[in-house]
Design an enzyme around this catalytic site. Structure first.
Site, mmCIF file in Angstrom:
data_model
loop_
_atom_site.group_PDB
_atom_site.id
_atom_site.type_symbol
_atom_site.label_atom_id
_atom_site.label_comp_id
_atom_site.label_asym_id
_atom_site.label_seq_id
_atom_site.Cartn_x
_atom_site.Cartn_y
_atom_site.Cartn_z
ATOM 1 N N SER A 93 0.814 -1.215 0.000
ATOM 2 C CA SER A 93 0.000 0.000 0.000
ATOM 3 C C SER A 93 0.849 1.268 0.000
ATOM 4 O O SER A 93 0.432 2.301 -0.529
ATOM 5 C CB SER A 93 -0.939 -0.006 1.208
ATOM 6 N N ASP A 277 -2.560 7.572 10.471
ATOM 7 C CA ASP A 277 -2.602 6.197 10.967
ATOM 8 C C ASP A 277 -1.222 5.641 11.307
ATOM 9 O O ASP A 277 -1.087 4.469 11.654
ATOM 10 C CB ASP A 277 -3.298 5.287 9.950
ATOM 11 N N HIS A 280 0.526 5.563 6.606
ATOM 12 C CA HIS A 280 0.336 6.219 5.314
ATOM 13 C C HIS A 280 0.419 7.735 5.521
ATOM 14 O O HIS A 280 -0.292 8.277 6.370
ATOM 15 C CB HIS A 280 -1.005 5.823 4.697
#
Length: 855
Positions: A93, A277, A280
């Site tokens: 990600s 978070d 990210h």
């Protein structure tokens, strides 16, 4: 206690020279030491781009690699670099977020995130409008089909089919899910990948292995925080670093067949405030990382032409033969004159003869080393309001502390006053350029008025000259044009730039020719005020029509391209001219008004004091209104629409307030006057020294971003000194070029930097009517300039920028010269006239343009 006069007598007047020479020497030593000791391992600063850097601002919008300039890529530049090739991302990600941001840089219409939650763990393909394809393969363990095929010969990716850039990112999922095998499984995967990269033919033009991203543990979810530990991440990144940069005795496989980079700097950019978070990070930060990837891949690939503002991971171009020849001739000119004087002459070196050429040679060498080699470092500009205010207030304080007064009222806009005006304006413009304040509308708008003030003085000074002297001969034109353009033309060829990019010299030259044409046509009518005003009005109307009709300017530039191979942008030039389209004519009208006020002795009228007080009050109100108005504008673009119509208000208001009474007129700042006398040179030299990357960055002679304040002081001393010496040299060389064949030119002695120039101002009008002047030829030629009655003629007018004149003169008995010296300095019997010399120079420039290789 000794008096100040005695103290000043005891002070060596040459100490500024010695101090500045020491500063130049220190800068050269620092650059040479760093170049030899440090740069041999990283000559093009790729390691700096990938491993070292810092944020320049608290908002984390400007990332500064250590010692080089990071270029912000546009859509067109990115597309030209990647040339419709594919960019492939493989990973998790974190890699996916970088994929979307790089695609967005290449085409702003592309998305910056997956369209929905279901597509997060999926592959993505985005097509930029330029034809570049950006592909992402979801593969957090790097064991998917794409990477396996690429590394095991199952799919041929060599040549044009290979991606332009391949980015691999993995690690966090091995930590997040221990069942995958954890760090040991990740190490085994990296071993296989790097072994394959070392044996496989090139699978991409450039392979980037992303570091395992550092996390903010306090912001991670409990499940992530339980398995993802910063210490494990540091160990994994250390492993990656040593795989890509193994010790010489190591047997680990290296990526010898593929260019592999590890941007460890990505983790240095991470701050807790930029993530929600803990894993990210913000789009702004990731976009900066994408820009670093483009700098890594593209800087050394794109066409190498000015402005050279991509100094990270980029080699400076090797000069063409013609550029190298011209550069060599200019740099060797000074040493050659010394050789001619000493070995072929009287075996004595007279600096009065050799100094100008030696200054030009050494200055060009310094400027080339500073801005066309890696001898000194370059970094980006960064605006800081506190630093801007400190530098402005500090400069103002220095100016006030060096104020001097003369006993006699020098009259309206005296020489010292205009020098001071140009000086403090130039200081403000230099600070504005150094800090990159052009994006701040409230600063940009007043700076535009300062540029208008220079042009106002151009119109005022030359018009006053032609009204007083009526000298419309060719020699005057030659002197002005050579003086304004000599240094600019030299740098345009030696630095391989565009003449018009030093826009102020071309701009002032154009306006001088317009002023000359306006005053010379129908010159017999200049004594009749009504007809003179009609001429000025017709000239303004004609120039306005030409600049707004567009086609005449386009036709002229097209003619220059066809005949002289000069490629200038008519659109950019029209923008420059239209911003200050009428301020020169305001200066011309002001000169007419001042001349007529003196002719009719209006100052003796009984209501004159009342009129002066009213004008002072009105001028003060105008300045207050202007600052309120410009601050109220939404942006600098909105202000630009108003600027041509209102700029003359604050300019005239300041000029009137500055000359409100005899006390104001008789006082001037020596510090600002000194800068004003070499302001043409400071404007031109800043493009390549003090600033860097053709004015896009700042120069660092001492390595390290943390030493910026020390660098500022050191480079400022060097910059001002070089500008001052070049001002002296260009005026001297102008006098050589434009001397009449009958003139026997003795050579003036240079005065110490910062020396008092009051002696050269002693020949002024008896009635105080001093026009602004520019020493276009050696000052010794001015002593006989008197009218039929024996009265001194007014001093010559100024373009907006003028260097210092000289006080001392040579003794009449000069040492005997050799025949070669006599030819070199035009002391022989056979000489070219001014027109022949300039015609020959223009023909040489025309030939150079046709021989010059395309960029």
């Amino acid at each position: 206690m000794p008096s100040s006069k005695a103290a000043s007598v005891g002070l060596n007047p040459s100490w500024p020279h010695f101090g500045c020479i020491v500063a130049v020497g220190l800068g050269l030593f620092a650059g040479l030491a760093r170049y030899i000791l440090s740069d041999w391992t990283d000559p093009i600063h790729c390691s700096s781009l990938l491993n070292r850097g810092s944020w320049l601002d608290s908002a984390q919008r400007t990332w500064q690699p250590d010692g080089c300039m990071l270029h912000s890529y546009t859509v067109e530049e990115g597309s030209n670099c990647l040339a419709s090739r594919e960019v492939v991302f493989v990973g998790d990600s974190v890699t996916r977020k970088l994929f979307f941001q790089l695609a967005h840089v290449l085409d702003p219409s592309l998305p910056t995130a997956p369209s929905d939650a279901d597509s997060k763990h999926a592959d993505h393909k985005l097509h930029a409008k330029s034809g570049v394809q950006v592909t992402f393969y979801w593969d957090p363990y790097l064991n998917g089909s794409y990477i396996q095929n690429a590394l095991t010969f199952r799919e041929r990716l060599d040549g044009p089919s290979a991606p332009s850039l391949l980015i691999l990112g993995s690690g966090l999922w091995y930590l997040r899910y221990p069942a995958s095998g954890g760090i040991l499984a990740w190490e085994a995967k990296m071993e296989r990948i790097f072994t394959a990269l070392s044996r496989r033919l090139k699978i991409a033009d450039h392979v980037v292995v992303l570091p395992v991203e550092q996390v903010i543990s306090s912001k991670l979810s409990p499940a992530r925080a339980a398995t993802i530990h910063p210490s494990d991440i540091e160990a994994m990144n250390s492993d990656l670093y040593h795989r890509i940069n193994p010790p010489t005795h190591s047997r680990r496989p290296t990526s010898s067949n593929n260019q592999v980079s590890l941007p460890l700097v990505f983790n240095q950019m991470l701050l807790p405030s930029l993530t929600e978070d803990g894993l990210h990070y913000s789009d702004t930060l990731i976009k900066m990382q994408a820009n670093i990837l483009l700098n890594l891949r593209c800087n050394d690939q794109l066409a190498k032409r000015f402005p050279f503002d991509k100094t990270c991971c980029n080699r400076y171009p090797i000069p063409s033969f013609l550029q190298l020849f011209i550069l060599g001739c200019i740099i060797l000119w000074g040493p050659y004159t010394l050789y001619v004087s000493y070995f072929l002459g009287s075996r004595t070196v007279t600096l009065e003869r050799e100094l100008p050429s030696f200054i030009i040679s050494s200055s060009v060498a310094l400027l080339y080393a500073a801005d066309r080699t890696g001898f000194w470092l370059k970094e980006q500009k960064q605006f800081n309001p506190l630093i801007f205010a400190f530098l402005c207030l500090g400069s103002l304080l220095v100016g006030l502390l060096t104020v001097k007064r003369v006993d006699k009222d020098p009259g309206f806009m005296s020489r010292d006053q205009t020098d001071e005006w140009k000086g403090w304006m130039q200081v403000a413009i230099l600070i504005y350029h150094y800090l990159g304040a052009s994006k701040i509308s409230g600063i940009y708008n007043p700076i535009r008025v300062l540029v208008a003030s220079y042009l106002f003085m151009t119109g005022y000074g030359h018009t006053m000259f032609y009204l007083r002297k009526a000298d419309f001969g060719f020699l005057r034109i030659a002197q002005v044009m050579v003086r304004l353009n000599l240094l600019t033309i030299i740098l345009a060829y030696t630095m391989n730039t565009d003449y018009i990019s030093y826009y102020f010299s071309p701009l002032v030259s154009m306006w001088y020719l317009i002023i000359y044409g306006t005053m010379a046509i129908g010159r017999q009518l200049n004594d009749r005020t009504a007809l003179l005003l009609c001429k000025i009005s017709l000239s303004a109307a004609l120039v306005t029509w030409v600049m707004h009709a567009n086609w005449p300017l386009e036709a002229l530039f097209d003619l220059l391209a066809r005949v002289c191979r000069i490629h200038w942008s008519s659109r950019e030039w029209a923008f420059r001219v239209n911003l200050d389209l009428w301020i020169v004519y305001v200066g011309m009208l002001t000169a007419v008004a001042v001349a007529k006020t003196r002719d009719y002795r209006l100052a003796d009228h009984k209501y004159w004091p009342v009129a002066v007080n009213c004008v002072i009050a009105l001028s003060g109100l105008i300045l207050v209104w202007f600052f309120a108005f410009e601050l109220y504008q939404e942006s600098k673009f909105a202000y630009n629409l108003w600027h041509p119509y209102i700029s003359f208000f604050p300019v005239l208001a300041f000029a009137l307030l500055r000359n409100a009474n005899a006390i104001m007129r008789s006082a001037s700042s020596r510090a600002f006057s000194f800068i004003g006398r070499c302001s043409l040179e400071t404007f031109i030299v800043q493009f390549h020294f003090w600033l860097a990357g053709d004015s896009k960055g700042v120069l660092l002679v001492l390595p390290g971003t943390r030493w910026r304040s020390v660098n500022f002081v050191l480079t400022t001393i060097m910059f001002v000194y070089i500008s001052d010496r070049l001002a002296y040299a260009t005026v001297e060389i102008t006098s050589w070029i434009c001397a009449k064949a009958s003139d026997a030119l003795p050579f003036p002695v240079t005065i110490p930097m910062g020396g008092n120039s009051s002696a050269v101002h002693s020949e002024s009008d008896a009635d105080g009517a001093q026009e602004v002047s520019i020493p276009l030829i050696s000052p010794h030629l001015d002593h006989h300039m008197k009218d039929a009655n024996g009265n001194p003629l007014p001093p010559e007018p100024d373009t907006p920028l003028r260097p210092r004149r000289w006080v001392d003169r040579l003794a009449e008995q000069a040492p005997a010269s050799s025949n070669l010296q006599k030819i070199w300095y035009r002391e022989g019997q056979w000489r070219f006239g001014v027109k022949a010399r300039l015609t020959l120079a223009i023909c040489v420039l025309w030939l150079l343009n046709w021989l010059w290789p395309d960029s």
